[in-house]
Scaffold this motif. Structure first.
Motif, PDB file in Angstrom:
ATOM      1  N   ASP A   1       0.860  -1.175   0.000  1.00 54.05           N
ATOM      2  CA  ASP A   1       0.000   0.000   0.000  1.00 54.05           C
ATOM      3  C   ASP A   1       0.901   1.231   0.000  1.00 54.05           C
ATOM      4  OD1 ASP A   1      -1.776   2.047   0.418  1.00 54.05           O
ATOM      5  OD2 ASP A   1      -2.463   1.346   2.384  1.00 54.05           O
ATOM      6  N   PRO A   2       0.820   2.084  -1.010  1.00 56.38           N
ATOM      7  CA  PRO A   2       1.672   3.280  -1.019  1.00 56.38           C
ATOM      8  C   PRO A   2       1.526   4.123   0.234  1.00 56.38           C
ATOM      9  CG  PRO A   2       0.594   2.995  -3.146  1.00 56.38           C
ATOM     10  CD  PRO A   2      -0.011   1.982  -2.227  1.00 56.38           C
ATOM     11  N   ASP A   3       0.353   4.109   0.840  1.00 55.83           N
ATOM     12  CA  ASP A   3       0.145   4.915   2.045  1.00 55.83           C
ATOM     13  C   ASP A   3       1.028   4.438   3.192  1.00 55.83           C
ATOM     14  OD1 ASP A   3      -1.257   6.919   3.644  1.00 55.83           O
ATOM     15  OD2 ASP A   3      -2.166   5.208   4.652  1.00 55.83           O
ATOM     16  N   LEU A   4       1.273   3.128   3.283  1.00 56.23           N
ATOM     17  CA  LEU A   4       2.151   2.635   4.341  1.00 56.23           C
ATOM     18  C   LEU A   4       3.572   3.131   4.129  1.00 56.23           C
ATOM     19  CD1 LEU A   4       2.402   0.864   6.865  1.00 56.23           C
ATOM     20  CD2 LEU A   4       2.861  -1.085   5.368  1.00 56.23           C
ATOM     21  N   ILE A   5       4.013   3.211   2.889  1.00 58.69           N
ATOM     22  CA  ILE A   5       5.333   3.753   2.586  1.00 58.69           C
ATOM     23  C   ILE A   5       5.384   5.236   2.975  1.00 58.69           C
ATOM     24  CG2 ILE A   5       7.081   4.056   0.805  1.00 58.69           C
ATOM     25  CD1 ILE A   5       6.360   1.138   1.405  1.00 58.69           C
ATOM     26  N   VAL A   6       4.328   5.979   2.637  1.00 54.76           N
ATOM     27  CA  VAL A   6       4.259   7.402   2.990  1.00 54.76           C
ATOM     28  C   VAL A   6       4.328   7.579   4.502  1.00 54.76           C
ATOM     29  CG1 VAL A   6       2.729   9.410   2.990  1.00 54.76           C
ATOM     30  CG2 VAL A   6       3.047   8.090   0.892  1.00 54.76           C
ATOM     31  N   GLN A   7       3.611   6.741   5.223  1.00 58.00           N
ATOM     32  CA  GLN A   7       3.611   6.865   6.687  1.00 58.00           C
ATOM     33  C   GLN A   7       4.990   6.548   7.266  1.00 58.00           C
ATOM     34  OE1 GLN A   7      -0.351   5.660   8.690  1.00 58.00           O
ATOM     35  NE2 GLN A   7      -0.307   4.413   6.833  1.00 58.00           N
ATOM     36  N   ALA A   8       5.651   5.529   6.719  1.00 54.11           N
ATOM     37  CA  ALA A   8       6.988   5.198   7.208  1.00 54.11           C
ATOM     38  C   ALA A   8       7.960   6.344   6.940  1.00 54.11           C
ATOM     39  CB  ALA A   8       7.481   3.910   6.551  1.00 54.11           C
ATOM     40  N   GLN A   9       7.873   6.950   5.765  1.00 52.46           N
ATOM     41  CA  GLN A   9       8.736   8.091   5.456  1.00 52.46           C
ATOM     42  C   GLN A   9       8.447   9.271   6.384  1.00 52.46           C
ATOM     43  OE1 GLN A   9       7.731   8.461   1.252  1.00 52.46           O
ATOM     44  NE2 GLN A   9       9.768   7.748   0.663  1.00 52.46           N
ATOM     45  N   ALA A  10       7.169   9.510   6.654  1.00 48.58           N
ATOM     46  CA  ALA A  10       6.806  10.605   7.550  1.00 48.58           C
ATOM     47  C   ALA A  10       7.348  10.369   8.953  1.00 48.58           C
ATOM     48  CB  ALA A  10       5.288  10.760   7.593  1.00 48.58           C
ATOM     49  N   MET A  11       7.289   9.134   9.420  1.00 52.09           N
ATOM     50  CA  MET A  11       7.827   8.831  10.752  1.00 52.09           C
ATOM     51  C   MET A  11       9.336   9.025  10.777  1.00 52.09           C
ATOM     52  SD  MET A  11       5.547   5.433  11.679  1.00 52.09           S
ATOM     53  CE  MET A  11       6.453   5.093  13.203  1.00 52.09           C
ATOM     54  N   ALA A  12       9.997   8.584   9.710  1.00 54.00           N
ATOM     55  CA  ALA A  12      11.451   8.715   9.664  1.00 54.00           C
ATOM     56  C   ALA A  12      11.891  10.178   9.660  1.00 54.00           C
ATOM     57  CB  ALA A  12      12.000   7.992   8.440  1.00 54.00           C
ATOM     58  N   ASP A  13      11.065  11.061   9.084  1.00 55.34           N
ATOM     59  CA  ASP A  13      11.421  12.483   9.006  1.00 55.34           C
ATOM     60  C   ASP A  13      10.980  13.274  10.227  1.00 55.34           C
ATOM     61  OD1 ASP A  13      12.517  12.016   6.532  1.00 55.34           O
ATOM     62  OD2 ASP A  13      10.704  12.569   5.428  1.00 55.34           O
ATOM     63  N   GLY A  14      10.231  12.668  11.118  1.00 58.55           N
ATOM     64  CA  GLY A  14       9.751  13.358  12.308  1.00 58.55           C
ATOM     65  C   GLY A  14       8.245  13.508  12.286  1.00 58.55           C
ATOM     66  N   TYR A  15       7.598  13.160  13.397  1.00 55.07           N
ATOM     67  CA  TYR A  15       6.137  13.182  13.451  1.00 55.07           C
ATOM     68  C   TYR A  15       5.680  13.393  14.884  1.00 55.07           C
ATOM     69  CZ  TYR A  15       6.361   8.392  15.310  1.00 55.07           C
ATOM     70  OH  TYR A  15       6.613   7.292  16.082  1.00 55.07           O
ATOM     71  N   ARG A  16       4.384  13.598  15.035  1.00 54.25           N
ATOM     72  CA  ARG A  16       3.760  13.764  16.343  1.00 54.25           C
ATOM     73  C   ARG A  16       2.660  12.724  16.508  1.00 54.25           C
ATOM     74  NH1 ARG A  16       6.588  17.538  19.321  1.00 54.25           N
ATOM     75  NH2 ARG A  16       4.682  18.180  20.398  1.00 54.25           N
ATOM     76  N   VAL A  17       2.287  12.453  17.747  1.00 54.01           N
ATOM     77  CA  VAL A  17       1.230  11.488  18.046  1.00 54.01           C
ATOM     78  C   VAL A  17       0.142  12.204  18.834  1.00 54.01           C
ATOM     79  CG1 VAL A  17       0.639   9.314  19.168  1.00 54.01           C
ATOM     80  CG2 VAL A  17       2.873   9.581  18.084  1.00 54.01           C
ATOM     81  N   ALA A  18      -1.103  12.117  18.345  1.00 54.15           N
ATOM     82  CA  ALA A  18      -2.223  12.808  18.979  1.00 54.15           C
ATOM     83  C   ALA A  18      -2.449  12.304  20.401  1.00 54.15           C
ATOM     84  CB  ALA A  18      -3.486  12.625  18.144  1.00 54.15           C
TER      85      ALA A  18
ATOM     86  N   GLU B   1       8.860  -8.922  -8.136  1.00 59.28           N
ATOM     87  CA  GLU B   1       7.605  -8.333  -8.572  1.00 59.28           C
ATOM     88  C   GLU B   1       6.939  -7.603  -7.411  1.00 59.28           C
ATOM     89  OE1 GLU B   1       5.376 -10.531 -12.168  1.00 59.28           O
ATOM     90  OE2 GLU B   1       5.448 -11.665 -10.309  1.00 59.28           O
ATOM     91  N   VAL B   2       6.523  -6.362  -7.671  1.00 59.33           N
ATOM     92  CA  VAL B   2       5.872  -5.544  -6.643  1.00 59.33           C
ATOM     93  C   VAL B   2       4.588  -4.981  -7.218  1.00 59.33           C
ATOM     94  CG1 VAL B   2       6.058  -3.517  -5.152  1.00 59.33           C
ATOM     95  CG2 VAL B   2       8.074  -4.943  -5.578  1.00 59.33           C
ATOM     96  N   ILE B   3       3.504  -5.130  -6.480  1.00 56.42           N
ATOM     97  CA  ILE B   3       2.214  -4.537  -6.843  1.00 56.42           C
ATOM     98  C   ILE B   3       1.959  -3.370  -5.913  1.00 56.42           C
ATOM     99  CG2 ILE B   3      -0.285  -4.893  -6.922  1.00 56.42           C
ATOM    100  CD1 ILE B   3       0.247  -7.814  -7.566  1.00 56.42           C
ATOM    101  N   ALA B   4       1.716  -2.197  -6.480  1.00 54.56           N
ATOM    102  CA  ALA B   4       1.312  -1.026  -5.706  1.00 54.56           C
ATOM    103  C   ALA B   4      -0.203  -0.915  -5.805  1.00 54.56           C
ATOM    104  CB  ALA B   4       1.986   0.234  -6.231  1.00 54.56           C
TER     105      ALA B   4
END
Length: 821
Positions: free
Chosen positions: A351-368, A403-406
Motif C-alpha cells: 500500500d503506497p500509504d504505508l510507505i508514505v507513513q513510514a517516510q513521515a515517521m522517519a522524518d519526524g512526526y507527532r502522536v495525537a 515483482e511488486v504490486i502497488a
C-alpha cells in the motif's frame, strides 16, 4: 438387538403387488428397528476388522448409518443405497450417505451441495467442492465430547515419500473429571485411501466421532500411557514406518490419532481423537505441477491524520497512535513479514500509504493525545522514527529485483464504494493512486505494477468491475466463486484459477477460494501454544494443493494463493512452508504475477449473488461515504485561502482516501472515529479564519475608516480572501471600498480598515463578510455591527435632503405622465 440392521434381499423383477409388499414390509421393519435402536454413549468401542458395526450396529463393510434397508449389507435410515454407503433420506450411488438428498450423480451425495466420491455431508460442500459456512458435520454425526482431548504438536515429515518413518508427537489431557486407567495411542489411515476431491478434505475435517471411514489402527505401532488423573496432561510420541501405513500412491490421506482404553473389560473404547491430513508423494510420481502465484501483502490500517503541526522549519504530520513503531521494530509484524518474504518466490503487495507513513515517521512526526484530536499543539513527539527508517531499508533490500504490486493509495474498499455511492470520489482516488505508485517506485527503487484492485473477499460483480475501471484498475483479484470461463477444466471446480478477460476490458485474476478461506479463518498463535493449529493448517494446505494437482494430473494449470491483507506471522510461516514442501516434492512450481496474467481466457461474471451477509454488514455505510464527499468539497474551499495550499490539500486528500480504506472493515469504530477526525480538522480549520465580533463603532464626520479584525488561526499565512461591507441604509452611510483584500500571517489577527462616506447622522446597520477571491463565494458567517454617525456637516445634510427631494419630484412627474396616457 439394539442397533442391529435388517436386510431385505429381493430377487427377480417382481410386479406392482410384489413391490408394494416389499415396501410395506420394509417400512414396518425400519420402524421396529428405529424404535429398538438406542444411541451409544459418549465413547464407543471400535474394532479394526471389516464387517464390524458402528454405534453397536452390524454391517458387512463400508459405512453403517443408524439402521435401515440396504443392498450389499450396508445400513441406512429411511433410504436405499445401491453399491455404496449408507444414506439418510436420500439415494446415493457409489458414495457415503447424505442427509436429505433426493438423488445424486455417481460418487456424490447432496443436501444443498455435492460431495464427490466420498463421505457424506449435510449441506456442507457446494458443487464446486468449496466448503459452505455453517455446515453440519459429515455423515450427519452429532458433536461428541470425548473424555480425553488430543492435540498434535509435530508431524514429520510433512510430506511422506517412500520408506522412512512418520514421527508424531503431541499431548493428551484428561478433561472428564474422573480418573482414567492406562490408555493406548495409535494412528489410522482413512479406509477409502487417497482422497480424490477437495470436497472430501472438508468432510474429513468436519467428522467428529470415530467411524469405519477412519480405517483400522496400524497394528503394533502404538504408545502406551500410564493412568491419567483428573486434569492430567501428558505428552506422547509415535514412530510409524511409512510402509506400515499401507498408502496406495500419491495423494492426501485422512490421518486419525486416537486414544483408547488399554486394559480391562472395556479395552478398545475410544476416549479421544484428533484428525489431520497426511500427504504422500512417492519418488516415481509424475504430476504436472501447479504454476503457483503467492501474494505477499505488507499492509496495515491507516494511522496518519490530516492534522499537521507547522514549525518554523518543517511541517510535522500527526498520527492517531504510535502502534506502527512496534510493528516496524525488530520482532514486529511488518518487520518480520519483510524479513520472512525476502528471497522467497512471492509477489509483494504494498500500500503506497504505508510507505508514505513510514517516510513521515522517519522524518519526524507527532502522536495525537487522543485519536481524532483537532489540536496539533497537544500532540506528543513520536518515537518510531528510527524503526521506520530501518524498516524502509530492509524492505528496499527485500523487494529489489522482485515483482511488486502497488495497490491504489490506502487500498480503498472497492465494494463499499461501488455499492454505496462512491462515484464523486473517483477523481480523488484515481489521482491519489497515480501519486502512490510514484512514491513506491522512488522510495524502494522498483518499477511497481499499478492498476490492480483487490475487492474485500475477492467478491466481483458488474458494479465493482465498472467502479474499478473508473479508478484506472484494469486487473482485479477475484475469488474463483464469482468468475466463470467457457472452457473450465474442472466444471465448477475449486481449482479454476488464472486470468479471465471480462467485458469492458477488465481482467479478473481468479484465486483459490478454498485456500483463501482457510488462511483468512486461521489465527494460530506464534508460540508453542499455537503449534497444534499451525500443524493442522499446514497439513490441510498441503492436502488441498496436492489434491488440486491430482484433479487433472497432466494439465498445465494455475494456482493463485491469496492470504489475508493483515497476514498474521504464524499464517505467513505456514504458507511459506507449504510452498517450499510442495515445490520440493514436485507438485507446485512458483510462478510470478505477470505469468499468471498471460493469455487470459474469455469469461463472465456468474449470475448469482454469493456475497455473504457478514461482508455486507462490514461495508462502509452510505452516510459515511456522503460525509467523505462533503469533506472533499470543504477541503477544496479551504485550499483557496491558504498561502501554501498544495501541502495542506495533499495531506487532506490522503486522509480522505484513508477514510475509505478496506482495513476499516475489521474496525468499524475506528473507521467512524477516523472520518470524524478529518471532519473536525476541516471544521476547525475553516472556523479559525473568522471576523472578530464588534457591536458599535462611532463615525465622526463625513469620511472615516472603520476597523474590522480578521482572526487567522491557521498554521500558515492567509491569502485568497477579501472583506466586503454592506450598509442597510446607503443613503445615510456607504462603503467606498467594494472589497478589500485580506492577508494575515499564520496564527495572528489582522485589522482591515474600510473607508466609508456618511451623509446623515444616526445609527446604520453594517454587515461584514469574508469572500474567497477565486470564485467570490462566502467564507464563514457574516458579522453585523452598528455604525453610529455623528457630527455630519450641514452641507452634507442639505445635500442629502436635496437629493431626496429631487428623487421625490422625479417620481411624481413620472406618475403624472402615466395618468395622462
Amino acid at each position: 438387538m439394539a442397533g442391529a440392521g435388517v436386510e431385505v434381499v429381493v430377487v427377480g423383477r417382481g410386479g406392482t403387488y410384489g413391490r408394494t409388499v416389499v415396501a410395506t414390509v420394509t417400512t414396518i421393519l425400519v420402524a421396529i428397528t428405529s424404535a429398538l435402536w438406542t444411541p451409544a454413549g459418549p465413547a464407543e468401542a471400535v474394532g479394526s476388522a471389516q464387517g464390524r458395526g458402528v454405534h453397536g450396529g452390524a454391517m458387512a463393510y463400508g459405512c453403517a448409518v443408524h439402521g435401515g434397508v440396504t443392498a450389499y449389507g450396508r445400513e441406512s435410515r429411511g433410504g436405499s443405497v445401491a453399491s455404496g454407503r449408507g444414506s439418510s433420506g436420500g439415494t446415493t450411488a457409489s458414495g457415503c450417505g447424505v442427509h436429505g438428498a433426493a438423488g445424486t450423480s455417481p460418487g456424490r451425495g447432496s443436501s444443498g451441495g455435492s460431495v464427490a466420491s466420498g463421505p457424506g455431508a449435510s449441506g456442507a460442500i457446494t458443487a464446486s467442492g468449496r466448503e459452505a459456512h455453517g455446515a453440519s458435520t459429515a455423515h450427519g454425526a452429532p458433536s461428541r465430547r470425548y473424555p480425553v482431548s488430543v492435540e498434535l504438536a509435530s508431524l514429520t515429515p510433512a510430506v511422506v515419500r517412500q520408506g522412512g518413518e512418520l514421527r508424531v508427537s503431541g499431548r493428551v489431557t484428561n478433561t472428564s473429571g474422573r480418573r482414567l486407567g492406562a490408555v493406548r495411542i495409535g494412528v489410522r489411515i482413512g479406509a477409502s485411501g487417497a482422497i480424490d476431491t477437495r470436497g472430501e478434505l472438508s468432510a474429513v475435517a468436519r467428522r467428529t466421532p470415530l467411524t469405519r471411514a477412519d480405517g483400522p489402527e496400524v497394528a503394533n505401532r502404538t504408545a502406551r500411557l500410564a493412568p491419567l488423573e483428573t486434569g492430567a496432561e501428558r505428552g506422547f510420541r509415535l514412530t510409524v514406518p511409512v510402509p506400515d501405513l499401507e498408502l496406495d500412491g500419491a495423494g492426501a490421506y485422512a490421518l486419525t490419532v486416537n486414544v483408547v482404553r488399554a486394559d480391562g473389560a472395556r479395552a478398545g473404547t475410544v476416549l479421544g481423537l484428533t484428525r489431520t491430513h497426511l500427504s504422500a508423494y512417492p519418488d516415481a510420481t509424475r504430476l504436472e505441477p501447479l504454476r503457483t502465484t503467492v501474494l505477499w501483502p505488507v499492509l496495515d490500517a491507516p494511522r496518519m491524520e490530516a492534522l499537521t503541526l507547522r514549525t518554523r522549519d518543517s511541517v510535522l504530520p500527526v498520527f492517531r497512535d504510535d502502534e506502527l513503531t512496534a510493528a516496524f521494530g525488530p520482532g514486529g509484524r511488518l518487520r518480520r513479514l519483510v524479513e520472512m518474504g525476502k528471497g522467497q518466490p512471492v509477489t509483494w503487495v504494498l500500500d503506497p500509504d504505508l510507505i508514505v507513513q513510514a517516510q513521515a515517521m522517519a522524518d519526524g512526526y507527532r502522536v495525537a493525545r487522543t485519536p481524532g484530536d483537532s489540536d496539533p499543539r497537544q500532540a506528543a513527539e513520536g518515537e518510531g522514527g528510527e524503526a521506520a527508517a530501518d524498516w524502509l531499508a530492509v524492505l528496499r533490500t527485500a523487494v529489489r529485483g522482485r515483482e511488486v504490486i502497488a495497490l491504489p493509495y490506502a487500498d480503498p474498499d472497492l465494494t463499499s464504494l461501488a455499492r454505496g455511492g462512491g462515484a464523486p470520489l473517483t477523481g480523488l482516488l484515481r489521482r491519489a493512486s497515480r501519486t502512490g505508485r510514484s512514491v513506491v517506485d522512488r522510495a524502494l527503487g522498483v518499477h511497481a505494477r499499478a492498476g490492480v484492485g483487490w475487492p474485500a473477499g475477492g467478491e466481483l460483480d458488474d458494479r465493482i468491475a465498472r467502479y474499478a475501471k473508473k479508478l484506472g484498475l484494469d486487473t482485479v483479484l477475484a475469488s474463483g466463486a464469482g468468475v466463470a470461463t467457457a472452457g473450465e477444466l474442472v466444471s465448477e471446480g475449486a481449482t479454476d484459477d488464472g486470468a479471465v478477460s471480462l467485458e469492458g476490458g477488465t481482467t479478473a485474476l481468479r484465486y483459490d477460494a478454498a485456500i483463501a478461506s482457510l488462511l483468512f479463518a486461521s489465527h494460530p498463535a506464534a508460540g508453542a501454544s499455537g503449534a497444534p493449529a499451525r500443524l493442522l493448517l499446514r497439513q490441510r494446505l498441503l492436502a488441498e494443493t496436492l489434491t488440486a494437482a491430482r484433479e487433472l494430473p497432466n494439465a498445465r494449470r494455475e494456482l493463485v494463493m491469496v492470504p489475508p491483507r493483515r497476514m498474521p506471522l504464524a499464517v505467513a510461516r505456514v504458507l511459506l512452508t507449504v510452498v517450499a514442501e510442495g515445490r520440493k516434492a514436485g507438485w507446485l512450481a512458483p510462478a510470478g504475477f505477470a505469468a499468471a496474467l498471460r493469455k487470459p481466457t474469455a469469461g463472465r461474471l456468474r449470475g448469482f449473488d454469493g456475497y455473504p451477509l457478514a461482508r455486507h454488514a462490514a461495508e462502509l455505510p452510505p452516510d459515511r461515504l456522503a460525509a467523505v464527499v462533503r469533506d472533499r468539497r470543504r477541503m477544496r474551499a479551504l485550499a483557496k485561502v491558504l498561502s501554501d495550499a498544495r501541502a495542506t490539500a495533499a495531506s487532506v486528500r490522503a486522509a480522505l482516501a484513508r477514510s475509505v480504506a478496506t482495513a476499516w472493515r475489521a474496525d468499524p469504530a475506528g473507521a467512524a472515529s477516523y472520518q470524524r477526525g478529518v471532519s473536525r480538522y476541516l471544521t476547525a480549520s475553516i472556523a479559525s479564519v473568522r471576523l472578530v465580533p464588534k457591536s458599535t463603532v462611532v463615525v465622526a464626520g463625513g469620511s472615516a475608516t472603520i476597523p474590522v479584525t480578521v482572526d487567522n488561526g491557521l498554521q500558515q499565512d492567509l491569502t485568497g480572501v477579501e472583506l466586503r461591507v454592506l450598509s442597510s441604509r446607503p443613503e445615510r452611510l456607504t462603503a467606498r471600498d467594494r472589497a478589500v483584500p485580506v492577508q494575515a500571517s499564520r496564527a495572528v489577527s489582522r485589522t482591515v480598515r474600510i473607508r466609508v462616506e456618511a451623509y446623515a447622522n444616526g445609527p446604520v446597520l453594517l454587515t461584514a463578510r469574508l469572500y474567497t477571491t477565486a470564485d467570490g463565494r462566502p467564507w464563514g458567517a457574516p458579522m453585523t455591527f452598528t455604525a453610529d454617525v455623528r457630527s455630519v456637516p450641514s452641507g452634507a445634510v442639505l445635500f442629502v435632503l436635496g437629493g431626496t427631494g429631487l428623487i421625490v419630484l422625479a417620481v411624481a412627474f413620472r406618475l403624472r405622465r402615466a395618468r395622462r396616457r
